[in-house]
Design a protein around this motif. Structure first.
Motif, PDB file in Angstrom:
ATOM      1  N   PHE A 135       0.843  -1.196   0.000  1.00  0.00           N
ATOM      2  CA  PHE A 135       0.000   0.000   0.000  1.00  0.00           C
ATOM      3  C   PHE A 135       0.879   1.248   0.000  1.00  0.00           C
ATOM      4  O   PHE A 135       1.736   1.412   0.866  1.00  0.00           O
ATOM      5  CB  PHE A 135      -0.900  -0.015   1.237  1.00  0.00           C
ATOM      6  CG  PHE A 135      -1.770   1.206   1.384  1.00  0.00           C
ATOM      7  CD1 PHE A 135      -2.869   1.381   0.572  1.00  0.00           C
ATOM      8  CD2 PHE A 135      -1.491   2.164   2.354  1.00  0.00           C
ATOM      9  CE1 PHE A 135      -3.683   2.499   0.705  1.00  0.00           C
ATOM     10  CE2 PHE A 135      -2.304   3.277   2.496  1.00  0.00           C
ATOM     11  CZ  PHE A 135      -3.394   3.449   1.677  1.00  0.00           C
ATOM     12  N   PHE A 136       0.682   2.105  -0.995  1.00  0.00           N
ATOM     13  CA  PHE A 136       1.428   3.356  -1.049  1.00  0.00           C
ATOM     14  C   PHE A 136       0.621   4.527  -0.497  1.00  0.00           C
ATOM     15  O   PHE A 136       1.168   5.384   0.178  1.00  0.00           O
ATOM     16  CB  PHE A 136       1.860   3.662  -2.486  1.00  0.00           C
ATOM     17  CG  PHE A 136       2.813   2.660  -3.048  1.00  0.00           C
ATOM     18  CD1 PHE A 136       4.102   2.545  -2.560  1.00  0.00           C
ATOM     19  CD2 PHE A 136       2.423   1.804  -4.065  1.00  0.00           C
ATOM     20  CE1 PHE A 136       4.986   1.610  -3.075  1.00  0.00           C
ATOM     21  CE2 PHE A 136       3.293   0.865  -4.587  1.00  0.00           C
ATOM     22  CZ  PHE A 136       4.580   0.763  -4.086  1.00  0.00           C
ATOM     23  N   LYS A 149      12.789   2.139  -3.734  1.00  0.00           N
ATOM     24  CA  LYS A 149      12.758   3.569  -3.402  1.00  0.00           C
ATOM     25  C   LYS A 149      12.218   4.387  -4.561  1.00  0.00           C
ATOM     26  O   LYS A 149      11.430   5.326  -4.369  1.00  0.00           O
ATOM     27  CB  LYS A 149      14.154   4.062  -3.021  1.00  0.00           C
ATOM     28  CG  LYS A 149      14.165   5.513  -2.532  1.00  0.00           C
ATOM     29  CD  LYS A 149      15.545   5.943  -2.098  1.00  0.00           C
ATOM     30  CE  LYS A 149      15.509   7.338  -1.468  1.00  0.00           C
ATOM     31  NZ  LYS A 149      14.875   8.364  -2.321  1.00  0.00           N
ATOM     32  N   VAL A 150      12.609   4.029  -5.769  1.00  0.00           N
ATOM     33  CA  VAL A 150      12.115   4.746  -6.949  1.00  0.00           C
ATOM     34  C   VAL A 150      10.604   4.591  -7.076  1.00  0.00           C
ATOM     35  O   VAL A 150       9.876   5.570  -7.307  1.00  0.00           O
ATOM     36  CB  VAL A 150      12.817   4.244  -8.231  1.00  0.00           C
ATOM     37  CG1 VAL A 150      12.123   4.803  -9.478  1.00  0.00           C
ATOM     38  CG2 VAL A 150      14.283   4.645  -8.225  1.00  0.00           C
ATOM     39  N   VAL A 151      10.120   3.363  -6.929  1.00  0.00           N
ATOM     40  CA  VAL A 151       8.685   3.107  -7.048  1.00  0.00           C
ATOM     41  C   VAL A 151       7.914   3.848  -5.962  1.00  0.00           C
ATOM     42  O   VAL A 151       6.877   4.475  -6.215  1.00  0.00           O
ATOM     43  CB  VAL A 151       8.395   1.588  -6.985  1.00  0.00           C
ATOM     44  CG1 VAL A 151       6.891   1.335  -6.970  1.00  0.00           C
ATOM     45  CG2 VAL A 151       9.029   0.879  -8.174  1.00  0.00           C
ATOM     46  N   GLN A 152       8.415   3.792  -4.716  1.00  0.00           N
ATOM     47  CA  GLN A 152       7.767   4.477  -3.599  1.00  0.00           C
ATOM     48  C   GLN A 152       7.764   5.993  -3.803  1.00  0.00           C
ATOM     49  O   GLN A 152       6.737   6.664  -3.623  1.00  0.00           O
ATOM     50  CB  GLN A 152       8.486   4.132  -2.298  1.00  0.00           C
ATOM     51  CG  GLN A 152       7.989   4.895  -1.071  1.00  0.00           C
ATOM     52  CD  GLN A 152       6.620   4.444  -0.611  1.00  0.00           C
ATOM     53  OE1 GLN A 152       6.479   3.360  -0.057  1.00  0.00           O
ATOM     54  NE2 GLN A 152       5.610   5.277  -0.840  1.00  0.00           N
ATOM     55  N   THR A 187       4.545   8.482  -4.238  1.00  0.00           N
ATOM     56  CA  THR A 187       4.339   9.630  -3.356  1.00  0.00           C
ATOM     57  C   THR A 187       4.158  10.908  -4.153  1.00  0.00           C
ATOM     58  O   THR A 187       3.294  11.738  -3.834  1.00  0.00           O
ATOM     59  CB  THR A 187       5.531   9.776  -2.389  1.00  0.00           C
ATOM     60  OG1 THR A 187       5.626   8.588  -1.596  1.00  0.00           O
ATOM     61  CG2 THR A 187       5.348  10.977  -1.476  1.00  0.00           C
ATOM     62  N   ALA A 188       4.948  11.067  -5.205  1.00  0.00           N
ATOM     63  CA  ALA A 188       4.834  12.265  -6.038  1.00  0.00           C
ATOM     64  C   ALA A 188       3.468  12.338  -6.724  1.00  0.00           C
ATOM     65  O   ALA A 188       2.848  13.406  -6.795  1.00  0.00           O
ATOM     66  CB  ALA A 188       5.946  12.276  -7.087  1.00  0.00           C
TER      67      ALA A 188
END
Length: 332
Positions: free
Chosen positions: A140-141, A255-258, A262-263
């Motif tokens: 879940f993001f 980290k890139v995906v997260q 977030t962006a």
């Protein structure tokens, strides 16, 4: 002097490096169950995909699928849980875990400020959802909000229970939408999204309930007459990833995906309210009627619906999840 054996060794090393690069590169599927290409949801998954590809220097490529390209809402969510769709902007189904229904709790919020406080990173509802999604095998993001929903109708409209009794509307097959709309007084019908236009046109139903105004404007603006912003639910999509696929990524790729998720979320939080208000203005510009219930009408609906639906929700999701909702929801 470079010998023949040295050249062959270098060639073998280069070939091995290339092979390793190819092995690390992967193509993932990203989809949304609600939004065609060019829609806000469609644009969101494109932005997420682009940021992932650029952030991983092409190590991860994304195949993008829009609404209905892989099936209906339930089918695509099934594929996501099974790992056949890797990343998704979804309006989640409760068939895997009834606790997902907490996001559809009726009259949990009545203002954007209340909703965004709950859904922001670290918010009380955001924290609750993180554990629920993990139990389904999904990472879940966070939330991708659209706004408060309402009821779009043809011929007549209602702002109270008595006026709604003569109106039949379509609701999605997700608990507690059906129960909420019935508590508001409406007759309900299960109609597939792809058949809804003709169902309204032919009088099978008088309209559509449970959607934000964008969908009524985009798909039914020429056949519906009214939109009542009854605010029974705050509608938000969710950015998620299949947990098994997430765990196969390197820490750098994760980290890139997260960060990309977030962006996308932060942009939507900043823009969603203005977008939603803009769609209401477009609705009125088409000659359709937009109705905001009075505070008294909204309070009466909220009281009636909560009394009817919240006990049912407690039976489905458990008292431990309903208590924070009772503690933090809007007061009337």
């Amino acid at each position: 002097m470079i010998t023949k054996s040295r050249i062959l060794a270098l060639a073998a090393l280069t070939a091995a490096s290339i092979a390793t690069g190819f092995a690390e590169a992967k193509t993932l599927k990203i989809a949304t169950d609600s939004g065609a290409k060019g829609s806000p949801a469609g644009n969101a998954i494109e932005e997420w995909a682009k940021a992932i590809t650029e952030g991983t220097n092409g190590e991860i490529d994304l195949a993008i699928y829009y609404q209905n390209e892989l099936g209906g809402q339930q089918e695509v969510f099934d594929l996501h849980v099974a790992g056949d769709v890797d990343l998704m902007l979804n309006w989640p189904m409760t068939s895997y875990d009834k606790r997902i229904a907490v996001i559809y709790t009726p009259y949990m919020f009545t203002t954007w400020e209340e909703a965004l406080e709950a859904y922001k990173p670290g918010g009380w509802l955001n924290s609750m959802l993180d554990g629920i999604y993990a139990d389904m095998g999904l990472k879940f993001f966070g939330a991708w909000p659209e706004g408060f929903n309402g009821v779009g109708t043809k011929g007549s409209y209602a702002t109270n229970v008595d006026a709604a009794k003569s109106i039949k509307v379509r609701v999605p097959p997700v608990f507690p939408f059906h129960e909420t709309i019935q508590a508001m007084g409406y007759q309900t019908a299960a109609v597939d999204w792809g058949e809804l236009y003709s169902a309204i046109q032919t009088g099978v139903v008088d309209g559509d309930a449970a959607n934000v105004i964008f969908y009524e404007l985009e798909y039914f603006g020429d056949i519906l007459d009214y939109y009542v912003r009854s605010k029974q639910q705050f509608i938000t999509g969710m950015l998620t990833m299949n947990l098994e696929e997430w765990e196969q990524l390197t820490p750098e790729q994760q980290k890139v995906v997260q960060d990309a998720a977030t962006a996308v979320m932060e942009k939507q939080f900043n823009e969603a309210r203005a977008q939603d208000e803009g769609y209401a203005e477009q609705w009125k510009a088409k000659g359709n009627t937009y109705v905001e219930p009075t505070d008294e009408e909204l309070g009466a609906l909220a009281k009636t619906v909560r009394e009817a639906v919240w006990p049912q929700m407690e039976n489905e999701v458990g008292a431990d999840l309903m208590q924070p909702i009772r503690d933090n929801s809007a007061k009337f």
